[in-house]
Design a protein around this motif. Sequence first.
Motif, PDB file in Angstrom:
ATOM      1  N   LEU A  53       9.011   6.369  -0.960  1.00 52.08           N
ATOM      2  CA  LEU A  53       8.779   7.492  -2.300  1.00 52.08           C
ATOM      3  C   LEU A  53       9.832   8.612  -2.052  1.00 52.08           C
ATOM      4  O   LEU A  53      10.163   9.093  -3.059  1.00 52.08           O
TER       5      LEU A  53
ATOM      6  N   ILE B  51      12.950   6.778  -4.104  1.00 50.96           N
ATOM      7  CA  ILE B  51      12.557   7.279  -5.636  1.00 50.96           C
ATOM      8  C   ILE B  51      12.752   8.809  -5.723  1.00 50.96           C
ATOM      9  O   ILE B  51      13.059   9.143  -6.897  1.00 50.96           O
TER      10      ILE B  51
ATOM     11  N   CYS C 153       3.790  -5.834  -4.621  1.00 49.26           N
ATOM     12  CA  CYS C 153       5.059  -5.830  -4.003  1.00 49.26           C
ATOM     13  C   CYS C 153       6.083  -6.042  -4.739  1.00 49.26           C
ATOM     14  O   CYS C 153       7.439  -5.522  -4.404  1.00 49.26           O
TER      15      CYS C 153
ATOM     16  N   ILE D 105       6.422  -5.442  -7.825  1.00 45.86           N
ATOM     17  CA  ILE D 105       6.777  -4.148  -8.547  1.00 45.86           C
ATOM     18  C   ILE D 105       7.344  -3.085  -7.470  1.00 45.86           C
ATOM     19  O   ILE D 105       8.401  -2.493  -8.074  1.00 45.86           O
ATOM     20  N   PHE D 106       6.889  -3.030  -6.212  1.00 41.29           N
ATOM     21  CA  PHE D 106       7.594  -1.945  -5.466  1.00 41.29           C
ATOM     22  C   PHE D 106       9.248  -2.283  -5.018  1.00 41.29           C
ATOM     23  O   PHE D 106       9.852  -1.545  -5.180  1.00 41.29           O
TER      24      PHE D 106
ATOM     25  N   SER E 187      10.986  -1.836  -9.319  1.00 39.91           N
ATOM     26  CA  SER E 187      10.758  -0.571  -9.960  1.00 39.91           C
ATOM     27  C   SER E 187      10.968   0.693  -9.176  1.00 39.91           C
ATOM     28  O   SER E 187      10.720   0.868  -7.966  1.00 39.91           O
ATOM     29  N   ARG E 188      11.835   1.771  -9.672  1.00 34.61           N
ATOM     30  CA  ARG E 188      11.967   2.896  -9.137  1.00 34.61           C
ATOM     31  C   ARG E 188      11.314   3.871 -10.041  1.00 34.61           C
ATOM     32  O   ARG E 188      11.605   5.203  -9.797  1.00 34.61           O
TER      33      ARG E 188
ATOM     34  N   TYR F 163       8.361   6.614 -10.425  1.00 38.64           N
ATOM     35  CA  TYR F 163       7.330   7.002  -9.623  1.00 38.64           C
ATOM     36  C   TYR F 163       5.892   6.649 -10.212  1.00 38.64           C
ATOM     37  O   TYR F 163       4.907   6.167  -9.530  1.00 38.64           O
TER      38      TYR F 163
ATOM     39  N   VAL G  85       4.961   2.860  -9.665  1.00 38.53           N
ATOM     40  CA  VAL G  85       4.659   2.632  -8.277  1.00 38.53           C
ATOM     41  C   VAL G  85       3.471   3.289  -7.925  1.00 38.53           C
ATOM     42  O   VAL G  85       2.737   2.676  -7.102  1.00 38.53           O
TER      43      VAL G  85
ATOM     44  N   THR H  90       0.495   1.234  -9.385  1.00 39.95           N
ATOM     45  CA  THR H  90       0.533   0.067  -8.688  1.00 39.95           C
ATOM     46  C   THR H  90      -0.366   0.127  -7.340  1.00 39.95           C
ATOM     47  O   THR H  90      -1.138  -0.582  -6.751  1.00 39.95           O
ATOM     48  N   ALA H  91       0.376   1.073  -6.539  1.00 38.82           N
ATOM     49  CA  ALA H  91      -0.351   1.362  -5.264  1.00 38.82           C
ATOM     50  C   ALA H  91      -1.543   1.556  -5.140  1.00 38.82           C
ATOM     51  O   ALA H  91      -2.200   1.058  -4.409  1.00 38.82           O
TER      52      ALA H  91
ATOM     53  N   TYR I 277      10.158  -5.218   0.542  1.00 37.06           N
ATOM     54  CA  TYR I 277       9.006  -5.570  -0.102  1.00 37.06           C
ATOM     55  C   TYR I 277       8.948  -7.089  -1.062  1.00 37.06           C
ATOM     56  O   TYR I 277       7.817  -7.668  -1.021  1.00 37.06           O
TER      57      TYR I 277
END
Length: 400
Positions: free
Chosen positions: A35, A39, A89, A91-92, A95-96, A98, A101, A104-105, A171
């Motif tokens: 993060l 990111i 995972c 998506i992690f 994707s960048r 924020y 992410v 999703t998290a 990931y």
Amino acid sequence: MSSPLFRPTALGIYLLFFIVGIVGALVLPTFSLFLAKEIGVRPLLVGLVFGGIALASIVYNHWIGHWSDRLADRRPLVVSFCVLGFFACVIFALSRNYWLVAVTAILLFSLSMVSFAQIMAYSLDYAEAEIPAERIPLFNAIMRAQIAFAWVAGPPAGFLLATYFSFTLSYFVASVLYLVVALLSFKLLPRLEKKSAQGCNRDAGLMLPPLTPAVKRSLWFCVLAFSLLWGVNNAYLISLPIHLKDNLQIEAQWMGWLMGTTAVLEVPFMLLAGHYASRFRLLNLIRCAGIAALCLFVGVYLATKLWHLFLLQLFNAIFIGLLAGVGVSVIQALMPGRAGSASALYTNSTHLGNLFSSLLVGLVADYFGYHQVFMVNVVLVLIAIWAFAQVKSADELTPV
């Protein structure tokens, strides 16, 4: 082997626990770095994600844990949550953004981690049905040792992949491992025909009697104490690298070696705790974990050399080995026939501790410095030891 500790079902549980542990060890230690650096967000936004994950995990574990105890088969839940982890995972990896992410998290990845609690609940069901009561703590300790094994190699592997290759690859590896757990769940975990502690078949839909006020009171003190102990452990992991660099002028990379040393040492203590649980009260073993934690944090507060910290990892190993090895057995003994609720309650204590300790480190370190976090840890461990003294042991907490 004829022993229920090493039958194919038990071996399958151990293997799945190890793989799930590898997934967590790949993703969680590197996620703040992902993060902040990949990111490029400010620390407040990094903390927002971790706080959201902790809160969501508490809600998911509490609700799903109680609901799952009424199901005849937990395996579809394990598979479903692992599939969600696969998508999270992926998506992690790709994707960048924020906010994508972060959502999703908080919503998906935290839900996928319930697979860990459901595998644990399945293992408690298996233990209650197949393993003699005096051997259940040893089974739980062997099961928890798989997480320790996973964390010996997982964090170094995660940082290696992220540093020398990419977060995308790291990931993607985690997403594949989630699929492996999903595919192996039905293969390695047979459907259990379980009965409750009162002899009522769960499939018949019969309700368990409510917990007594004395048991509820003991459970509240257990949750308080476990939350404090897991919280001070998390505060230690957050604070020590910065304390090493800023206060002791030691390179923060040594934190990895300290973590690896602890992970190697704690495995035998987990297994010894499970073995001796049949001879000693479980609560006495957990109180020993509190005393070891007290020695650890007093020592870290006073330590001035790197070799001091390496010696103190013996106390750290005793602390985590006993806490992780027989902790769930204490709650399981107070809640017979409620494997899902017991595992959810125990797992939630770690999330509560993580949430609380994140706030603790931020406040104490901001005003007094990271060195003083360890003194606050000493006070919190004393409170945890007092809380365990308030727990009234059920019959299952004594050796047979």
